[in-house]
Design a protein around this motif. Structure first.
Motif, PDB file in Angstrom:
ATOM      1  N   ARG A 178      -0.940 -63.632 -40.788  1.00  0.00           N
ATOM      2  CA  ARG A 178      -1.882 -63.741 -39.465  1.00  0.00           C
ATOM      3  C   ARG A 178      -1.874 -62.199 -38.814  1.00  0.00           C
ATOM      4  NH1 ARG A 178      -0.852 -67.655 -34.591  1.00  0.00           N
ATOM      5  NH2 ARG A 178      -0.691 -69.141 -36.521  1.00  0.00           N
ATOM      6  N   ARG A 231      -4.828 -59.403 -38.816  1.00  0.00           N
ATOM      7  CA  ARG A 231      -5.336 -58.898 -37.611  1.00  0.00           C
ATOM      8  C   ARG A 231      -5.592 -57.326 -37.643  1.00  0.00           C
ATOM      9  NH1 ARG A 231      -2.514 -60.031 -32.055  1.00  0.00           N
ATOM     10  NH2 ARG A 231      -1.142 -58.533 -32.879  1.00  0.00           N
ATOM     11  N   TRP A 234      -7.319 -64.699 -32.423  1.00  0.00           N
ATOM     12  CA  TRP A 234      -7.774 -65.937 -32.462  1.00  0.00           C
ATOM     13  C   TRP A 234      -8.339 -66.380 -33.507  1.00  0.00           C
ATOM     14  CZ3 TRP A 234     -12.363 -68.262 -32.009  1.00  0.00           C
ATOM     15  CH2 TRP A 234     -12.436 -69.745 -31.471  1.00  0.00           C
ATOM     16  N   SER A 235      -9.491 -65.645 -33.891  1.00  0.00           N
ATOM     17  CA  SER A 235     -10.033 -65.984 -35.211  1.00  0.00           C
ATOM     18  C   SER A 235      -9.436 -66.382 -36.521  1.00  0.00           C
ATOM     19  CB  SER A 235     -11.413 -65.086 -35.367  1.00  0.00           C
ATOM     20  OG  SER A 235     -12.190 -64.841 -34.267  1.00  0.00           O
ATOM     21  N   ALA A 265      -6.290 -66.801 -36.439  1.00  0.00           N
ATOM     22  CA  ALA A 265      -5.473 -67.922 -36.572  1.00  0.00           C
ATOM     23  C   ALA A 265      -6.126 -69.376 -36.835  1.00  0.00           C
ATOM     24  CB  ALA A 265      -4.823 -68.003 -35.141  1.00  0.00           C
ATOM     25  N   ARG A 266      -7.347 -69.372 -36.106  1.00  0.00           N
ATOM     26  CA  ARG A 266      -8.182 -70.608 -36.377  1.00  0.00           C
ATOM     27  C   ARG A 266      -8.390 -70.532 -37.865  1.00  0.00           C
ATOM     28  NH1 ARG A 266     -10.951 -73.747 -33.159  1.00  0.00           N
ATOM     29  NH2 ARG A 266     -12.578 -74.966 -33.824  1.00  0.00           N
ATOM     30  N   GLY A 267      -8.868 -69.452 -38.490  1.00  0.00           N
ATOM     31  CA  GLY A 267      -9.347 -69.416 -40.067  1.00  0.00           C
ATOM     32  C   GLY A 267      -7.966 -69.973 -40.924  1.00  0.00           C
ATOM     33  N   ARG A 289      -5.764 -72.191 -40.085  1.00  0.00           N
ATOM     34  CA  ARG A 289      -5.299 -73.527 -39.905  1.00  0.00           C
ATOM     35  C   ARG A 289      -5.002 -74.373 -40.959  1.00  0.00           C
ATOM     36  NH1 ARG A 289      -8.617 -75.560 -34.346  1.00  0.00           N
ATOM     37  NH2 ARG A 289      -7.273 -74.050 -32.939  1.00  0.00           N
TER      38      ARG A 289
END
Length: 462
Positions: free
Chosen positions: A7, A11, A185-186, A188-190, A192
């Motif tokens: 992650r 980023r 955040w994006s 981390a969401r991707g 999942r």
């Protein structure tokens, strides 16, 4: 967030890529905007010079000189002197009008001390006055026979450029940390689905054959799931083969070990030298049988794992049957069962694996001998037909009811009529060996009126 984290890497890589793209674009935009502003400002100076020229042509130079209101307007921005005669404020633009002899006839006070310019051609110049640099445009007006000079301080232009740079750069500088947070955040969401995959793997029960599935798994993760499920299936197959091999070893080695123990006990129980010799010879024969059985088990395990497909060869079933019957002679003699096998000098050839076919035939015969009571009979028949070779083991034992015949192929399944200490693996081994040869197995009624008839059909093209 460390760089060891996927992650964190994603980023910072995205932020770095944005900087790599945006910084050159910002520099190019700044330089291009500055050049456009310089060009626009130079054009404004030229426009002002032409405007003055048009005004002079319309009113006349004497009319302008005699216009007190205009002169007052020009002089209104006169330099205010401070201590030491250093100007604290002055007008940032100005103009001058010269006659053909270079005499100043009209102009603003802030340009009085500006160095002279070439009077023979229209041109742009940068001239220094006190603490400032002026951008000067000299226009030779041939129609009015005048030279007009219009000037603008460079700090005026710099203020505009700095304002543009601040207005465009400040939002980027302030938005970069926010952008980094949004990117984190994006990412981390991707990611999942990877977290869900790790959770599914950690909660997976040992020995489970259920494939791992993820709800709404992204397309990029589908090949990973497919490969992972295939790998897990192969691992489970390998573990299952290991478990089967351990059970097969116990099952296959039980008979030769029992024969060795029986012969050794006979040798210890007698003082007759000839009987001792015969018992030891029988034990020696059983040891050889045990060694061959171990080799066959290892070969069967390799074949089942698909590691020795090159061992496919032409096998004579009659020769294999003779070797198996010779190996089982002590068992046959101790069971009190009559084994019928019509001798034949004609070979029955199939394409297959010697160890697997021997294990299949041995287990069929042992299974029949274990279920037929003393005084019963077992028949072995091997025949070659046009498209297949059949191998039949027929007995007159208690048989197996039709509704239970499918269950006997399960590992560790034993019928109640079985004699001795079997492990319920014989027919399971038979089924696996048959599967290696694309053979079919049928459990039929015995022609003796009772008992079981096991028929194995091996295709000639196996």
């Amino acid at each position: 967030m460390t760089l060891n984290s996927l992650r964190g890497r994603l980023r910072w890589m995205i932020v770095a890529m944005l900087l790599i793209v945006w910084v050159p674009l910002a520099v190019y935009s700044f330089s291009h905007t500055s050049a456009e502003l310089e060009e626009m400002s130079d054009g404004r100076l030229a426009q002002a010079a032409h405007t003055i020229s048009a005004l002079v042509q319309r009113v006349g130079i004497q009319g302008l000189i005699g216009n007190e209101r205009l002169l007052a307007s020009v002089q209104k921005k006169k330099v205010i002197q401070a201590a030491g005669d250093v100007p604290t404020w002055e007008s940032e633009v100005g103009f001058q009008v010269f006659d053909p002899h270079g005499k100043l006839v009209l102009g603003s006070a802030n340009l009085l001390a500006l160095p002279p310019s070439p009077m023979d051609r229209s041109s742009y110049q940068d001239l220094r006055k006190a603490h400032h640099i002026w951008r000067v445009y000299t226009y030779v007006d041939t129609s009015n026979d005048l030279v007009i000079r219009v000037a603008e301080r460079y700090d005026t232009r710099l203020e505009i450029i700095n304002t543009l740079w601040l207005e465009h750069g400040l939002p980027f500088l302030l938005g970069l940390p926010v952008l980094a947070l949004l990117i984190g955040w994006s990412v981390a969401r991707g990611l999942r689905p990877l977290v869900a995959l790790a959770s599914a793997l950690s909660s997976r029960e040992p020995g489970s054959r259920e494939p791992i599935t993820l709800e709404k798994a992204p397309q990029e993760l589908q090949p990973v799931l497919t490969a992972l499920n295939a790998q897990l299936a192969r691992q489970e197959d390998a573990l299952e083969r290991e478990r089967r091999f351990s059970a097969d070893v116990a099952h296959e080695l039980r008979t030769p070990l029992a024969s060795i123990m029986l012969n050794l006990e006979s040798a210890l129980a007698t003082d007759d030298v000839s009987e001792v010799h015969d018992s030891l010879a029988g034990a020696h024969h059983s040891v050889g049988t045990l060694a061959r059985r171990i080799e066959q088990l290892l070969a069967l395990a390799k074949l089942e794992a698909g590691a020795a497909s090159s061992q496919l060869a032409t096998v004579d079933l009659m020769e294999v049957a003779g070797e198996v019957i010779e190996e089982l002679t002590p068992v046959i003699a101790g069971s009190g069962v009559e084994l019928g096998f019509p001798p034949s000098n004609k070979p029955v050839l199939v394409q297959g694996y010697d160890a697997a076919l021997a294990a299949m035939l041995r287990n069929l015969l042992e299974n029949a001998l274990r279920h037929v009571p003393a005084g019963g009979q077992v028949q072995l028949a091997i025949e070659q037909h046009q498209h297949e070779t059949t191998l039949e083991v027929i007995d007159d034992g208690p048989g197996i009811p039709p509704e239970r015949r499918d269950a006997v192929f399960r590992r560790f399944h034993r019928e109640a009529s079985s004699r001795g200490e079997g492990y319920g693996l014989g027919l399971s081994i038979v089924q696996r060996a048959a599967g290696m040869h694309n053979a079919s197995i049928e459990l039929l009624d015995s022609p003796f009126g009772k008992g079981l008839r096991v028929r194995v059909a091996i295709p000639l093209g196996a």
